[in-house]
Design a protein around this motif. Structure first.
Motif, PDB file in Angstrom:
ATOM      1  N   VAL A 171       0.830  -1.476   0.037  1.00  0.00           N
ATOM      2  CA  VAL A 171      -0.054  -0.167  -0.006  1.00  0.00           C
ATOM      3  C   VAL A 171       0.824   1.287  -0.027  1.00  0.00           C
ATOM      4  O   VAL A 171       1.799   1.322   0.777  1.00  0.00           O
ATOM      5  N   VAL A 172       0.679   1.872  -0.774  1.00  0.00           N
ATOM      6  CA  VAL A 172       1.585   3.321  -1.134  1.00  0.00           C
ATOM      7  C   VAL A 172       0.678   4.579  -0.748  1.00  0.00           C
ATOM      8  O   VAL A 172      -0.591   4.556  -1.360  1.00  0.00           O
ATOM      9  N   LEU A 173       1.137   5.318  -0.029  1.00  0.00           N
ATOM     10  CA  LEU A 173       0.495   6.717   0.192  1.00  0.00           C
ATOM     11  C   LEU A 173       0.974   7.727  -0.501  1.00  0.00           C
ATOM     12  O   LEU A 173       2.271   8.143   0.042  1.00  0.00           O
ATOM     13  N   LEU A 174       0.402   8.335  -1.392  1.00  0.00           N
ATOM     14  CA  LEU A 174       1.039   9.500  -2.032  1.00  0.00           C
ATOM     15  C   LEU A 174       0.523  10.824  -1.294  1.00  0.00           C
ATOM     16  O   LEU A 174      -0.780  10.955  -1.035  1.00  0.00           O
ATOM     17  N   VAL A 175       1.277  11.371  -0.822  1.00  0.00           N
ATOM     18  CA  VAL A 175       1.123  12.776  -0.127  1.00  0.00           C
ATOM     19  C   VAL A 175       1.474  13.906  -1.307  1.00  0.00           C
ATOM     20  O   VAL A 175       2.508  14.381  -1.377  1.00  0.00           O
ATOM     21  N   GLU A 176       0.408  14.524  -1.753  1.00  0.00           N
ATOM     22  CA  GLU A 176       0.717  15.264  -2.861  1.00  0.00           C
ATOM     23  C   GLU A 176      -0.467  16.300  -3.036  1.00  0.00           C
ATOM     24  O   GLU A 176      -1.666  16.143  -3.159  1.00  0.00           O
ATOM     25  N   SER A 236      -5.677   5.225   9.896  1.00  0.00           N
ATOM     26  CA  SER A 236      -6.801   4.489   9.611  1.00  0.00           C
ATOM     27  C   SER A 236      -6.375   3.194   8.860  1.00  0.00           C
ATOM     28  O   SER A 236      -7.141   1.985   8.935  1.00  0.00           O
ATOM     29  N   GLU A 237      -4.992   2.901   8.405  1.00  0.00           N
ATOM     30  CA  GLU A 237      -4.727   1.727   7.767  1.00  0.00           C
ATOM     31  C   GLU A 237      -3.082   1.515   7.948  1.00  0.00           C
ATOM     32  O   GLU A 237      -2.589   2.485   7.743  1.00  0.00           O
ATOM     33  N   PRO A 238      -2.450   0.348   7.847  1.00  0.00           N
ATOM     34  CA  PRO A 238      -0.968   0.335   7.559  1.00  0.00           C
ATOM     35  C   PRO A 238      -0.760   0.797   6.313  1.00  0.00           C
ATOM     36  O   PRO A 238      -1.343   0.459   5.351  1.00  0.00           O
ATOM     37  N   VAL A 239       0.404   1.448   6.009  1.00  0.00           N
ATOM     38  CA  VAL A 239       0.693   1.650   4.666  1.00  0.00           C
ATOM     39  C   VAL A 239       2.290   1.323   4.664  1.00  0.00           C
ATOM     40  O   VAL A 239       2.997   1.308   5.538  1.00  0.00           O
ATOM     41  N   ASP A 240       2.776   0.598   3.361  1.00  0.00           N
ATOM     42  CA  ASP A 240       4.056   0.303   3.272  1.00  0.00           C
ATOM     43  C   ASP A 240       5.181   1.341   3.057  1.00  0.00           C
ATOM     44  O   ASP A 240       6.332   1.180   3.358  1.00  0.00           O
ATOM     45  N   CYS A 241       4.411   2.257   2.240  1.00  0.00           N
ATOM     46  CA  CYS A 241       5.531   3.239   1.779  1.00  0.00           C
ATOM     47  C   CYS A 241       4.644   4.676   1.597  1.00  0.00           C
ATOM     48  O   CYS A 241       3.559   4.592   1.103  1.00  0.00           O
ATOM     49  N   VAL A 242       5.504   5.624   1.909  1.00  0.00           N
ATOM     50  CA  VAL A 242       4.730   7.122   1.643  1.00  0.00           C
ATOM     51  C   VAL A 242       5.580   7.497   0.442  1.00  0.00           C
ATOM     52  O   VAL A 242       6.818   7.816   0.598  1.00  0.00           O
ATOM     53  N   GLY A 261       8.189   3.320  11.528  1.00  0.00           N
ATOM     54  CA  GLY A 261       8.971   2.377  10.455  1.00  0.00           C
ATOM     55  C   GLY A 261       8.458   2.580   9.032  1.00  0.00           C
ATOM     56  O   GLY A 261       8.725   1.522   8.376  1.00  0.00           O
ATOM     57  N   THR A 262       7.729   3.378   8.725  1.00  0.00           N
ATOM     58  CA  THR A 262       7.240   3.283   7.137  1.00  0.00           C
ATOM     59  C   THR A 262       8.372   3.880   6.444  1.00  0.00           C
ATOM     60  O   THR A 262       8.790   4.834   6.554  1.00  0.00           O
ATOM     61  N   ALA A 263       8.618   3.138   5.229  1.00  0.00           N
ATOM     62  CA  ALA A 263       9.526   3.777   4.156  1.00  0.00           C
ATOM     63  C   ALA A 263       9.023   4.972   3.644  1.00  0.00           C
ATOM     64  O   ALA A 263       7.728   5.108   3.357  1.00  0.00           O
ATOM     65  N   VAL A 264       9.672   6.128   3.231  1.00  0.00           N
ATOM     66  CA  VAL A 264       9.416   7.102   2.566  1.00  0.00           C
ATOM     67  C   VAL A 264      10.192   7.494   1.539  1.00  0.00           C
ATOM     68  O   VAL A 264      11.396   7.463   1.564  1.00  0.00           O
ATOM     69  N   VAL A 265       9.730   7.678   0.266  1.00  0.00           N
ATOM     70  CA  VAL A 265      10.419   8.096  -0.752  1.00  0.00           C
ATOM     71  C   VAL A 265       9.877   9.455  -1.162  1.00  0.00           C
ATOM     72  O   VAL A 265       8.718   9.758  -1.346  1.00  0.00           O
ATOM     73  N   VAL A 266      10.763  10.338  -1.383  1.00  0.00           N
ATOM     74  CA  VAL A 266      10.431  11.796  -1.596  1.00  0.00           C
ATOM     75  C   VAL A 266      10.373  11.904  -3.241  1.00  0.00           C
ATOM     76  O   VAL A 266      11.015  11.333  -4.033  1.00  0.00           O
ATOM     77  N   LEU A 267       9.172  13.040  -3.554  1.00  0.00           N
ATOM     78  CA  LEU A 267       9.251  13.352  -4.842  1.00  0.00           C
ATOM     79  C   LEU A 267       9.717  14.858  -5.101  1.00  0.00           C
ATOM     80  O   LEU A 267       9.274  15.572  -4.168  1.00  0.00           O
ATOM     81  N   THR A 268      10.609  14.939  -5.880  1.00  0.00           N
ATOM     82  CA  THR A 268      11.056  16.366  -6.067  1.00  0.00           C
ATOM     83  C   THR A 268      10.825  16.820  -7.436  1.00  0.00           C
ATOM     84  O   THR A 268      10.609  16.018  -8.356  1.00  0.00           O
ATOM     85  N   GLY A 269      10.996  18.156  -7.664  1.00  0.00           N
ATOM     86  CA  GLY A 269      10.879  18.595  -8.916  1.00  0.00           C
ATOM     87  C   GLY A 269      12.090  18.506  -9.670  1.00  0.00           C
ATOM     88  O   GLY A 269      13.191  17.899  -9.159  1.00  0.00           O
ATOM     89  N   LEU A 270      12.084  18.789 -11.167  1.00  0.00           N
ATOM     90  CA  LEU A 270      13.294  18.761 -11.865  1.00  0.00           C
ATOM     91  C   LEU A 270      14.636  19.487 -11.341  1.00  0.00           C
ATOM     92  O   LEU A 270      15.502  19.086 -11.510  1.00  0.00           O
ATOM     93  N   ALA A 271      14.380  20.731 -10.853  1.00  0.00           N
ATOM     94  CA  ALA A 271      15.466  21.540 -10.495  1.00  0.00           C
ATOM     95  C   ALA A 271      15.901  21.032  -8.906  1.00  0.00           C
ATOM     96  O   ALA A 271      16.585  22.267  -8.332  1.00  0.00           O
TER      97      ALA A 271
END
Lengths: 114, 426
Positions: free
Chosen positions: B45-50, B87-93, B117-127
């Motif tokens: 389960v992936v949670l997108l925070v955007e 509300s629910e377990p998430v594997d990665c944010v 303990g949830t993995a976090v992957v960050v989204l960045t802009g091009l610059a």
């Protein structure tokens, strides 16, 4: 097993009705309930364990802790209990001499008003 | 696979065959990602925070094309993300660093406080590659640059992030449990020593300790046996109220204090008074108390003195009979100032044994109703085992208590049993 707690004021006392099992897992909830009462200035407490099926040494420790805290504030902590099994535990550990133990909440109140 | 709490047309789509692009419906994402897509337990389960719906749509399309598949949730802010995580377990944010309620590394920090303990992957802009690197330095597992990611890359980044997090966690948990086991072993050695028996006519001692179900909650059961130069054998069993390292450490302190008092020739009530003082001085919390029973088996083995401080009874074995003996006693240690502990004199049969134990032996749950074994049933069980020699008697008795409690979670509490067999010379 579960523990249920109900607190009601009565005649200047706070009556804590406990039902279920007071053991290593549930005792912290009773400890918190007693701590909340004492911290909010209630130093006259009656703990009714008439509907408690099981009480272990952790639970006894919680009652002793409550007693020490109310006494430090010149208060009292009485126990309402007629169950033989529990009375035996109070007797064996010597706590029967430490707590006022009464057969009913009314008896506990009466003992204070006499 | 089906979750009764999540009903609706959207789910039907996701439960369909793999070739149907799951979550293709944009309405799904824009309406509310939080309760949105079907959650197949086998898919991460992936949670997108955007907060940007356009970016969210792009991520959703990437996720939809990922194989193996993943389920996506969407939160528009840190606040929504926290609600979703509760509300629910998430594997990665998947975390965008520009949110309405948190910016940059603050967003990461706020989230990590919650995700643990949830993995976090960050989204960045091009610059913004630099802020991606900074996020990784601050604890994110990885970063992805928006617009430069394809489904395969995204899927792999998420799976690796989840995998790395799990590996880190299990390594940390393993280390913690090893440390705890070492600490428990150290405390147990202090609580349960080798009997100090010297001399030829030493009684036969069987000592057993059975840790409770809650291993991390080490109990404070302790015992000891010391034989004095005149042949007297001093026996101790005790139990500190409560569970945990403080209680166990106090048990060790009391046992060593007892041994010291015994070796210093302090006996009877006076020994208890001093132990009471030591407990009051050493306990971490002032409501902690301890129960114990001391037995002095005199050199001729005809008499024993028993001092009981709030502790349950003992069993006396003679021939194949077993009797329950609850001698008059004083309160548990640490309860009453100026308490007194009477000494009880017991005339011993020519051959026999004393069985000392802690309450864990008879407090096990034996029925769904919550009923406990209790002293009477314990005694009945002991009587049925009355013809067995010491070691098997003790093992069978503990086994019996354990067996009855098995179906109801096992024995919660620690059990210590000490079996002391004597024989008179003449």
């Amino acid at each position: 097993m579960d523990l249920s707690l109900e607190v009601r004021p009565l005649d200047g006392f706070q009556v804590v009705e406990v039902a279920g099992e007071i053991d290593v897992y549930t005792a912290p909830r009773l400890r918190e309930a007693l701590a909340d009462l004492i911290e909010s200035g209630h130093h006259f407490v009656i703990v009714d364990v008439e509907h408690v099926d099981f009480l272990d040494s952790t639970g006894l420790g919680v009652l002793v802790g409550g007693l020490k805290r109310v006494r430090a504030n010149d208060g009292t902590l009485d126990v309402v209990c007629t169950r033989e099994r529990l009375l035996k535990i109070f007797e064996i550990t010597g706590l029967a001499k430490v707590f006022g133990i009464y057969p009913s909440v009314d008896d506990a109140l009466r003992a204070h008003h006499d | 696979m089906s979750d009764p709490a999540q009903n609706g047309a959207n789910r039907v789509q996701e439960t369909s065959t793999p070739e149907s692009p799951g979550g293709r419906d944009l309405g799904l994402v824009t309406r509310s990602a939080l309760g949105g897509l079907l959650h197949d337990r086998r898919e991460p389960v992936v949670l997108l925070v955007e907060d940007d719906p356009g970016d969210a749509l792009l991520v959703e399309e990437l996720v939809a094309d990922c194989r193996p598949r993943m389920s996506l949730r969407w939160a528009r802010s840190i606040e929504e993300a926290m609600a979703a995580l509760q509300s629910e377990p998430v594997d990665c944010v998947l975390l965008d660093l520009h949110l309405p309620d948190a910016h940059g590394l603050d967003a990461l920090e706020a989230l990590r406080e919650w995700t643990g303990g949830t993995a976090v992957v960050v989204l960045t802009g091009l610059a913004e590659e630099e802020s991606g690197l900074a996020a990784v330095a601050a604890g994110a597992q990885d970063y992805l640059v928006k617009g430069r990611v394809d489904p395969e890359w995204l899927g792999r980044a998420i799976r690796y992030a989840v995998q790395r997090t799990q590996t880190e966690q299990s390594a940390a948990a393993l280390q913690a449990s090893q440390l705890r086991a070492e600490e428990n072993a150290r405390l147990e050695r202090g609580l349960l020593p080798t009997p100090l028996l010297e001399g030829i006519d030493a009684p036969e001692i069987v000592a057993r300790y059975h840790p409770g179900r809650a291993q991390s909650l080490l109990g404070g059961d302790f015992y000891d046996v010391v034989q004095l130069p005149d042949g007297t054998v001093e026996v101790l069993i005790g139990d500190v109220s409560g569970h945990g390292p403080d209680e166990a450490a106090l048990g060790v302190a009391l046992r060593i204090a007892w041994r010291t008092l015994v070796l210093s020739g302090i006996s009877g009530t006076e020994r208890l008074r001093r132990l009471d003082q030591i407990l009051a001085a050493e306990r971490a919390q002032d409501h902690t108390f301890a129960t114990l029973t001391c037995v002095s088996l005199l050199a001729d083995r005809r008499t024993a003195f028993i001092v009981r401080a709030g502790h349950p009874g003992v069993m006396v074995r003679s021939g194949s009979d077993v009797a329950w003996l609850e001698v008059p006693g004083g309160p548990a240690l640490g309860i009453l100032p100026d308490a007194d502990w009477p000494r009880y004199e017991l005339a011993l049969p020519e051959r026999g044994a004393l069985v000392l134990f802690t309450d864990g032996l008879f407090e096990g749950r034996i029925a769904a109703s919550g009923a406990r074994l209790g002293e009477e049933r314990l005694l009945a069980a002991a009587r049925a085992l009355g013809s067995l020699p010491g070691a098997s008697f003790v093992d069978e008795l503990i086994g019996h208590a354990q067996g009855l409690a098995e179906g109801f979670g096992g024995l919660d509490d620690d059990v210590a049993v000490l079996h002391v067999t004597w024989r008179q010379d003449r």
